[in-house]
Motif scaffolding. Structure first.
Motif, PDB file in Angstrom:
ATOM      1  N   MET A   1     156.170  69.658  32.551  1.00  0.00           N
ATOM      2  CA  MET A   1     155.090  69.270  33.476  1.00  0.00           C
ATOM      3  C   MET A   1     155.200  70.023  34.802  1.00  0.00           C
ATOM      4  N   LEU A   2     156.460  70.244  35.257  1.00  0.00           N
ATOM      5  CA  LEU A   2     156.647  70.969  36.512  1.00  0.00           C
ATOM      6  C   LEU A   2     156.230  72.423  36.355  1.00  0.00           C
ATOM      7  N   ASP A   3     156.568  73.020  35.203  1.00  0.00           N
ATOM      8  CA  ASP A   3     156.135  74.396  34.954  1.00  0.00           C
ATOM      9  C   ASP A   3     154.616  74.498  34.932  1.00  0.00           C
ATOM     10  N   LYS A   4     153.969  73.492  34.362  1.00  0.00           N
ATOM     11  CA  LYS A   4     152.499  73.476  34.316  1.00  0.00           C
ATOM     12  C   LYS A   4     151.898  73.432  35.719  1.00  0.00           C
ATOM     13  N   LEU A   5     152.526  72.647  36.591  1.00  0.00           N
ATOM     14  CA  LEU A   5     152.038  72.570  37.982  1.00  0.00           C
ATOM     15  C   LEU A   5     152.214  73.905  38.687  1.00  0.00           C
ATOM     16  N   ASN A   6     153.331  74.582  38.455  1.00  0.00           N
ATOM     17  CA  ASN A   6     153.549  75.890  39.081  1.00  0.00           C
ATOM     18  C   ASN A   6     152.506  76.890  38.605  1.00  0.00           C
ATOM     19  N   ASN A   7     152.208  76.861  37.329  1.00  0.00           N
ATOM     20  CA  ASN A   7     151.190  77.776  36.789  1.00  0.00           C
ATOM     21  C   ASN A   7     149.807  77.476  37.362  1.00  0.00           C
ATOM     22  N   ILE A   8     149.500  76.184  37.523  1.00  0.00           N
ATOM     23  CA  ILE A   8     148.194  75.800  38.097  1.00  0.00           C
ATOM     24  C   ILE A   8     148.068  76.326  39.518  1.00  0.00           C
ATOM     25  N   GLU A   9     149.131  76.148  40.303  1.00  0.00           N
ATOM     26  CA  GLU A   9     149.100  76.607  41.697  1.00  0.00           C
ATOM     27  C   GLU A   9     148.971  78.126  41.767  1.00  0.00           C
ATOM     28  N   LYS A  10     149.738  78.834  40.938  1.00  0.00           N
ATOM     29  CA  LYS A  10     149.702  80.290  40.963  1.00  0.00           C
ATOM     30  C   LYS A  10     148.331  80.818  40.560  1.00  0.00           C
ATOM     31  N   ALA A  11     147.739  80.244  39.529  1.00  0.00           N
ATOM     32  CA  ALA A  11     146.424  80.701  39.061  1.00  0.00           C
ATOM     33  C   ALA A  11     145.329  80.400  40.092  1.00  0.00           C
ATOM     34  N   ALA A  12     145.419  79.240  40.729  1.00  0.00           N
ATOM     35  CA  ALA A  12     144.403  78.877  41.713  1.00  0.00           C
ATOM     36  C   ALA A  12     144.454  79.791  42.925  1.00  0.00           C
ATOM     37  N   PRO A  38     142.310  71.311  36.403  1.00  0.00           N
ATOM     38  CA  PRO A  38     143.623  71.140  35.746  1.00  0.00           C
ATOM     39  C   PRO A  38     144.574  70.264  36.568  1.00  0.00           C
ATOM     40  N   LEU A  39     144.523  70.402  37.890  1.00  0.00           N
ATOM     41  CA  LEU A  39     145.422  69.601  38.720  1.00  0.00           C
ATOM     42  C   LEU A  39     145.112  68.120  38.593  1.00  0.00           C
ATOM     43  N   MET A  40     143.820  67.764  38.598  1.00  0.00           N
ATOM     44  CA  MET A  40     143.455  66.365  38.477  1.00  0.00           C
ATOM     45  C   MET A  40     143.794  65.814  37.084  1.00  0.00           C
ATOM     46  N   GLN A  41     143.827  66.703  36.084  1.00  0.00           N
ATOM     47  CA  GLN A  41     144.213  66.272  34.742  1.00  0.00           C
ATOM     48  C   GLN A  41     145.690  65.874  34.693  1.00  0.00           C
ATOM     49  N   VAL A  42     146.498  66.549  35.526  1.00  0.00           N
ATOM     50  CA  VAL A  42     147.916  66.178  35.607  1.00  0.00           C
ATOM     51  C   VAL A  42     148.063  64.759  36.156  1.00  0.00           C
ATOM     52  N   PHE A  43     147.279  64.449  37.198  1.00  0.00           N
ATOM     53  CA  PHE A  43     147.324  63.091  37.749  1.00  0.00           C
ATOM     54  C   PHE A  43     146.873  62.056  36.702  1.00  0.00           C
ATOM     55  N   ALA A  44     145.914  62.465  35.879  1.00  0.00           N
ATOM     56  CA  ALA A  44     145.406  61.536  34.866  1.00  0.00           C
ATOM     57  C   ALA A  44     146.441  61.253  33.772  1.00  0.00           C
ATOM     58  N   GLU A  45     147.419  62.139  33.580  1.00  0.00           N
ATOM     59  CA  GLU A  45     148.418  61.982  32.524  1.00  0.00           C
ATOM     60  C   GLU A  45     149.682  61.280  32.999  1.00  0.00           C
ATOM     61  N   PHE A  46     149.679  60.754  34.231  1.00  0.00           N
ATOM     62  CA  PHE A  46     150.852  60.067  34.764  1.00  0.00           C
ATOM     63  C   PHE A  46     151.284  58.889  33.881  1.00  0.00           C
ATOM     64  N   GLU A  53     160.442  60.169  35.353  1.00  0.00           N
ATOM     65  CA  GLU A  53     159.673  61.397  35.589  1.00  0.00           C
ATOM     66  C   GLU A  53     158.525  61.211  36.588  1.00  0.00           C
ATOM     67  N   LYS A  54     157.983  60.013  36.670  1.00  0.00           N
ATOM     68  CA  LYS A  54     156.797  59.777  37.504  1.00  0.00           C
ATOM     69  C   LYS A  54     156.985  60.189  38.972  1.00  0.00           C
ATOM     70  N   PRO A  55     158.064  59.760  39.672  1.00  0.00           N
ATOM     71  CA  PRO A  55     158.186  60.158  41.080  1.00  0.00           C
ATOM     72  C   PRO A  55     158.383  61.660  41.261  1.00  0.00           C
ATOM     73  N   ILE A  56     159.079  62.302  40.313  1.00  0.00           N
ATOM     74  CA  ILE A  56     159.332  63.741  40.451  1.00  0.00           C
ATOM     75  C   ILE A  56     158.036  64.528  40.265  1.00  0.00           C
ATOM     76  N   VAL A  57     157.316  64.197  39.201  1.00  0.00           N
ATOM     77  CA  VAL A  57     156.059  64.899  38.921  1.00  0.00           C
ATOM     78  C   VAL A  57     155.009  64.565  39.982  1.00  0.00           C
ATOM     79  N   GLY A  58     154.971  63.293  40.410  1.00  0.00           N
ATOM     80  CA  GLY A  58     153.995  62.897  41.427  1.00  0.00           C
ATOM     81  C   GLY A  58     154.209  63.641  42.730  1.00  0.00           C
ATOM     82  N   GLN A  59     155.466  63.796  43.148  1.00  0.00           N
ATOM     83  CA  GLN A  59     155.759  64.516  44.393  1.00  0.00           C
ATOM     84  C   GLN A  59     155.355  65.982  44.270  1.00  0.00           C
ATOM     85  N   ALA A  60     155.670  66.582  43.097  1.00  0.00           N
ATOM     86  CA  ALA A  60     155.316  67.983  42.891  1.00  0.00           C
ATOM     87  C   ALA A  60     153.799  68.175  42.853  1.00  0.00           C
ATOM     88  N   ALA A  61     153.075  67.252  42.198  1.00  0.00           N
ATOM     89  CA  ALA A  61     151.612  67.361  42.111  1.00  0.00           C
ATOM     90  C   ALA A  61     150.963  67.238  43.494  1.00  0.00           C
TER      91      ALA A  61
END
Length: 352
Positions: A1-12, A38-46, A53-61
């Motif tokens: 999930m963290l890798d996905k967030l990094n890719n979303i940020e880089k592409a945007a 895509p970023l909002m989809q990450v929030f939807a998959e919490f 994992e929730k606090p780590i992914v939430g902070q990164a998102a």
């Protein structure tokens, strides 16, 4: 999930570098920060994440979202600055053209004339006294020598307020400023009932009459009531005061005359005319070929009115008058329709 967030940020951020207009910037905002991004989809998959994992992914998102919003603001400022620079470089500006006129507000012509009248009367020693616009029948008519059902009331058709149980003393919008005479006399007399002080007041205000609106009559109009009460006041004092007022208002060469008339609250009563300033008294369409223009009604305060105001008519006397500022303006500037004053037409109001 963290890798996905990094890719979303880089592409945007890479997509943002190619944005150069406000329209494309808005499209980028929708695609990267909108509900379906895509970023909002990450929030939807919490809900699918574990408790750890929730606090780590939430902070990164949230960090990615903040970075994208900051980049959006910075890019928006760059685009606006570039557009301004392009406009200054390409658009021609003729500095010799005149500037745009600034519209400055001003007082209504009726207010201007009202203030001029009160200024002159203040110089003559009259104190400004304001009275209420909503009156009782008692003060508007009865105490001024207009008994109930008196035929003289027909000249002042009125706006009455619907009330119950008042019988012969209903509430109405005042038809004249004359009720201010009684309220002023009672107020002054209350300070020393056995020896009331002299009065010299000018009472301005709006009056209301239920009349058909024509070029010569309105349902509402300003009036200035004058009142002087004291010992030894005579009709000569009235004539001298009003003649002096006319000279101050219309010029030192203004000629005046008084004609006998009748008002229930004065005795004797008179109308005051001024020599027509259009034709010089010869006769014209403005003065209806008479050579004179009527400017106000006046007279000595009726003994009944003095007594109703708390002044002994055997000891005191006084004079009163009523004048209309709009009437004076119509005469002075040859205005042929009184409806202009309340029509809110800037072409008319801007002339004063």
């Amino acid at each position: 999930m963290l890798d996905k967030l990094n890719n979303i940020e880089k592409a945007a951020l890479e997509a943002l570098t190619s944005v150069s207009t406000e329209e494309s910037l808005q499209a980028w905002k929708t695609s990267q920060l909108g509900r379906s991004s895509p970023l909002m989809q990450v929030f939807a998959e919490f809900g699918k994440l574990s408790k750890e994992e929730k606090p780590i992914v939430g902070q990164a998102a949230n960090k990615v979202k903040g970075a994208l919003e900051a980049a959006l603001s910075a890019r928006e400022a760059e685009i606006k600055a570039a557009a301004l620079a392009k406009s200054l470089e390409e658009d021609q500006l003729d500095v010799t053209l005149p500037g745009r006129t600034v519209n400055i507000g001003r007082l209504h012509p009726s207010t201007q004339q009202l203030r001029r009248v009160l200024s002159i009367l203040s110089e003559m020693g009259f104190q400004v006294y304001t009275s209420r616009e909503v009156e009782t029948d008692e003060f508007n008519f009865q105490l001024l020598n207009f008994p109930p059902h008196h035929p003289a009331r027909e000249m002042q058709d009125s706006f009455y307020v619907e009330t119950e149980g008042r019988e012969d003393n209903p509430i109405l919008l005042r038809t004249q400023t004359s009720p201010g005479q009684l309220r002023a006399m009672r107020e002054f007399a209350a300070t020393n009932p056995k020896n009331p002080p002299p009065i010299r007041i000018a009472s301005p205000g709006m009056c209301f009459r239920y009349e058909q609106v024509t070029s010569r009559s309105e349902m509402q109009f300003n009036q200035v009531e004058g009142l002087a009460v004291g010992e030894g006041i005579t009709f000569s004092d009235l004539k001298g005061t009003l003649s002096d007022f006319a000279r101050r208002m219309f010029g030192q060469n203004a000629r005046t005359r008084f004609r006998a008339d009748h008002f229930p609250f004065t005795e004797p009563s008179a109308e005051m005319d001024m020599e027509c300033f259009v034709c010089g008294g010869v006769g014209c369409s403005v003065c209806k070929r008479s050579g004179w223009l009527e400017i106000l009604g006046c007279g000595m305060v009726h003994p009944v009115v003095l007594q109703n105001g708390g002044y002994d008519p055997c000891r005191y006397s006084g004079f009163a008058w009523g004048m209309g500022p709009e009437r004076q303006l119509m005469l002075r500037y040859k205005i042929d329709d009184i409806r202009y004053f309340w029509g809110n037409d800037l072409r008319f109001l801007g002339q004063f």
